[in-house]
Design an enzyme around this catalytic site. Structure first.
Site: not given
Length: 415
Positions: A200, A351
């Site tokens: 990220q 996820c």
């Protein structure tokens, strides 16, 4: 401009607003072009004929491009299928190499808010003898350096040595930025291999592998405007690492398999553009993020930020992350109401194979309640505009009361 069309697409009624960039962000035109151009080339990059050499040259140019953008040497770039494989290779491969050389090196330290691609391999290592220490964050969502130091000392007090420390650079759910360079210095002083999941962080934050003090760092293309299915593990040459995938000796023997040259070229284009545009894009996202936070808090609906939020800052929180805790409603019902209103968001990590459940990150920072507690993660990206932000605020003003009313009705229905 195809990416813009696909993420402000028209369906039934008004155009939809895509605010789930942390899950995946639209491909940038440079990556689309690189993918198309490279897909037209024929040849295995391991072949010695002219076509093979041509594709190999493209792979190596891409490797150099990625290294330059992320502050690494080209020989430190190991291509993987994405961030999950890169994390698994770092955690499992890093630990296996250390413990095989030194049986007393059994200690593993990571945080309770890591991505499951780090947590699950770490827990698997514990089942085969690793001394796993999970460090909890502060209520703000930041892991304290002293907490990591304490975990390291407890491993050593038990007679073991520390094999591996893994701390994500920025959290994928609540967006908090972690003290990775400080932890790297602390861990390497004890001889540990140090890894960070920077999936990220790379792009929106200033991430330099060389300056970080890390041994291993994971990056994923589709979080940066590249295609899904390709990622990178940056690995210092002298750091011991055992492969998970064998059968050909590709990528310094660390990851066998025919290299997907087109995906790699697109990955390089996306990484380079994300880093090149950071100086202008990060402040733009910070302004949009703060506009969204301020708008939401101004609704006076009792919603708050999950994790620390300092207006104007991209130091303690990702510039495009807005994580809201919404007491009194179920997260799935709020998400579906927002989706019906044309706002595409999430409840957290994408996820978990679409399986709803309680977020381990929220548990770790102490977000609990006697009744239902909803969460919504709105993540901004290249295609996000002020109009998108304002539509999201208006949608929340309508959807939160409706989600709470639905939760109240559900609570009153006899079992």
């Amino acid at each position: 401009m195809s990416a813009d069309r696909s993420h402000h697409h028209s369906g039934e009624g008004a155009a939809r607003v895509y605010l789930d960039h942390a899950a995946t962000t639209p491909m940038v035109p440079a990556a689309e072009a690189a993918l198309a151009d490279a897909s037209a080339l024929v040849g295995n990059p391991s072949s010695l004929h002219r076509s093979g050499r041509r594709v190999r040259a493209l792979v190596e140019e891409s490797r150099e491009q990625i290294a330059a953008a992320l502050g690494a040497h080209p020989t430190e770039v190991v291509f993987t299928s994405g961030g999950t494989e890169a994390d698994n290779l770092a955690v499992t491969g890093g630990y296996a190499a250390r413990t095989s050389a030194d049986p007393l090196a059994r200690g593993v330290v990571t945080s309770t808010i890591e991505h499951h691609a780090v947590l699950e391999p770490a827990e698997a290592l514990e089942r085969v003898g690793a001394d796993l220490r999970l460090v909890s964050p502060e209520p703000s969502g930041t892991v304290a350096v002293e907490a990591v130091r304490d975990a390291l000392q407890r491993i050593e007090a038990g007679g073991a040595r520390v094999a591996l420390v893994s701390l994500m650079w920025a959290n994928n759910e609540i967006g908090t930025v972690q003290p990775v360079p400080e932890v790297a210095t602390l861990a390497r002083a004890r001889g540990a291999t140090v890894h960070s999941d920077a999936v990220q962080a790379a792009g929106p934050l200033e991430v330099s592998f060389a300056e970080s003090g890390l041994d291993l760092m994971s990056v994923s293309a589709h979080k940066l405007g590249g295609p899904a299915g390709v990622g990178v593990l940056l690995a210092r040459r002298e750091v011991p690492l055992q492969p998970l995938v064998r059968g050909g000796g590709h990528e310094r023997g660390l990851r066998s398999g025919t290299l997907p040259a087109a995906l790699i070229a697109a990955c390089a284009a996306a990484v380079s553009e994300a880093v090149a545009r950071r100086a202008e894009e990060t402040p733009r996202l910070v302004a949009l993020r703060d506009r969204l936070f301020s708008g939401v808090l101004g609704l006076n609906l009792g919603m708050g930020a999950g994790g620390r939020w300092t207006p104007g800052s991209a130091v303690d929180r990702l510039p495009g992350n807005v994580h809201l805790v919404v007491p009194g409603c179920e997260p799935d019902s709020l998400l579906f109401l927002l989706d019906a209103a044309g706002i595409e968001a999430s409840t957290g990590s994408a996820c978990q194979a679409g399986v709803p459940g309680r977020s381990h990150v929220l548990d770790a920072i102490g977000v609990r309640g006697d009744g239902p507690v909803g969460v919504v993660r709105l993540t901004l990206g290249r295609t996000t505009t002020e109009a998108d932000v304002d539509r999201a605020v208006a949608a929340l003003a309508d959807c939160v009361p409706r989600a709470r009313a639905a939760a109240s009705v559900d609570a009153g229905v006899p079992a």
